[in-house]
Enzyme design. Structure first.
Site, PDB file in Angstrom:
ATOM      1  N   ASP A   1     -70.378 -72.819  51.491  1.00  0.00           N
ATOM      2  CA  ASP A   1     -69.098 -73.172  52.123  1.00  0.00           C
ATOM      3  C   ASP A   1     -68.016 -72.115  51.906  1.00  0.00           C
ATOM      4  OD1 ASP A   1     -68.877 -73.724  49.438  1.00  0.00           O
ATOM      5  OD2 ASP A   1     -68.185 -75.777  49.677  1.00  0.00           O
TER       6      ASP A   1
ATOM      7  N   SER B   1     -68.414 -68.777  51.346  1.00  0.00           N
ATOM      8  CA  SER B   1     -68.730 -67.596  52.158  1.00  0.00           C
ATOM      9  C   SER B   1     -68.474 -67.849  53.632  1.00  0.00           C
ATOM     10  CB  SER B   1     -70.197 -67.196  51.953  1.00  0.00           C
ATOM     11  OG  SER B   1     -70.439 -66.802  50.627  1.00  0.00           O
TER      12      SER B   1
ATOM     13  N   ASP C   1     -77.094 -75.655  45.384  1.00  0.00           N
ATOM     14  CA  ASP C   1     -76.333 -76.847  45.001  1.00  0.00           C
ATOM     15  C   ASP C   1     -76.375 -77.943  46.058  1.00  0.00           C
ATOM     16  OD1 ASP C   1     -75.663 -75.437  42.739  1.00  0.00           O
ATOM     17  OD2 ASP C   1     -73.679 -74.856  43.462  1.00  0.00           O
TER      18      ASP C   1
ATOM     19  N   ARG D   1     -82.898 -69.843  41.132  1.00  0.00           N
ATOM     20  CA  ARG D   1     -82.647 -69.101  42.372  1.00  0.00           C
ATOM     21  C   ARG D   1     -83.839 -68.236  42.773  1.00  0.00           C
ATOM     22  NH1 ARG D   1     -77.528 -69.161  44.025  1.00  0.00           N
ATOM     23  NH2 ARG D   1     -75.876 -69.739  42.585  1.00  0.00           N
TER      24      ARG D   1
END
Length: 371
Positions: free
Chosen positions: A132, A134, A157, A298
């Site tokens: 959100d 970016s 997330d 990640r």
């Protein structure tokens, strides 16, 4: 994997064909599935529309560089990317283009350089993959510079509004679940309370999902308050029932009882697991150990679900460009890809709803969540 530096080249108007030329970039933190999305955009652009896809290196930084950090993307190049983690194009989550830190300490608005880079490349549109934050920055730049923009949501997330899934979330949950699976045995062997700290900057989606799937006894998320006394009482009751160990999963954004966020530094959360371990040991006498997964959530190969969702998002994003439906984000709802205005998506932050099915499921399984 070919490095960004090795393939940097200036692509100017003289390189253009008579077909559309679309850019693609990845912005913010990396995650599994980004390469699958890049691959899908390239396939759809070339196979279906005979367009020319241009990869932009290091998010908006590539558009600031002179020569521009970009490369023509081809099907042979991207086909090998499907199972790779990270992002072939590179990314950054530092340096707001509207207040970019320079070497002399000055903050400079470099958005005009990004806009100039877009137009130098002769792009007809750009596909931005990000969270959100970016997407909000990219949207503002595109509106300022008359750039056609389509967005794809990604974040481990899973907190981007409107969409049920963002790229990277499923892989992160799989990694956290596997960690719980492994901790079961060492916890039981040593009669310990094992604490697993997972990512989730402001939302507990990873913790609640992995906690249920991995058989945790305690799940702590920032959306639901807890007390050390009640947490220790749950551990004591397990001991009275002959259960000599407990598995606890906690989101990094969970606060202390005093309402404080535990941070490694001013920019990074981390340490709530060790805070809880100290409190639990002092209050209950239980031997505790902490595992912090950090960036392992990640990395690695994307899960099949992340590959599927990323591929569907990539195809749909190119179709939006073909339909000239700009300033929109693709989203996953009810087993389908839809599109919504970007403004709607980034204005609706998606935290865990304390009344959601997953919360009710956890409580129904006897898992301590707080309250």
């Amino acid at each position: 994997m070919v490095s960004c530096a090795a393939t940097n080249s200036l692509l100017t108007l003289s390189d253009m064909t008579s077909h559309k030329r679309i850019g693609i970039l990845t912005s913010g933190g990396d995650c599994a599935g980004l390469n699958a999305a890049i691959r899908a955009v390239v396939h759809r652009a070339i196979d279906t529309y005979n367009w020319e896809p241009i990869g932009i290196f290091r998010a908006t930084q590539g558009l600031m560089e002179r020569p521009i950090g970009a490369v023509k993307l081809t099907i042979p190049l991207v086909d090998r990317l499907l199972v790779m983690g990270g992002t072939y194009l590179g990314t950054t989550n530092k340096g707001n283009p509207f207040a970019f830190p320079m070497e002399n300490g000055e903050l400079l608005d470099r958005s005009p350089e990004i806009i100039e880079g877009y137009h130098q490349l002769g792009l007809d549109a750009i596909v931005g993959i990000g969270g959100d934050g970016s997407l909000a920055i990219l949207r503002k730049i595109c509106q300022q510079g008359g750039m056609n923009f389509v967005a794809i949501p990604k974040t481990i997330d899973n907190d981007v509004g409107v969409t049920e899934h963002s790229i990277g979330f499923d892989t992160a949950v799989n990694i956290a679940t596997e960690a719980l699976d492994r901790l079961h045995f060492t916890a039981a062997s040593h009669s310990r309370a094992m604490i697993l700290e997972v990512m989730g900057r402001d939302a507990g989606h990873i913790a609640i999902s992995a906690g249920i799937a991995g058989g945790a006894d305690v799940i702590l998320i920032p959306e639901i308050p807890y007390t050390i006394a009640n947490l220790c009482e749950r551990i004591r009751l397990r001991q009275l029932e002959g259960k000599n160990y407990s598995l606890i999963i906690v989101s990094e954004a969970v606060k202390t009882e005093c309402g404080e966020i535990v941070q490694v530094d001013t920019n990074r959360y981390g340490g709530i697991g060790h805070y809880l371990a100290t409190k639990i040991a002092a209050a209950s006498g239980a031997e505790t150990r902490v595992t912090t997964l950090g960036h392992t959530q990640r990395g690695g190969m994307p899960s099949p679900l992340d590959r599927l969702i990323a591929s569907a998002f990539g195809v749909a994003a190119v179709d939006l460009i073909a339909e000239e439906k700009f300033d929109r984000m693709v989203a996953w709802q009810r087993r389908e890809v839809i599109s919504v205005p970007i403004e709607e998506a980034i204005s609706q932050y998606c935290a865990v709803n304390p009344q959601s099915t997953l919360v009710k499921t956890a409580r129904g399984l006897g898992i301590y969540l707080g309250d």
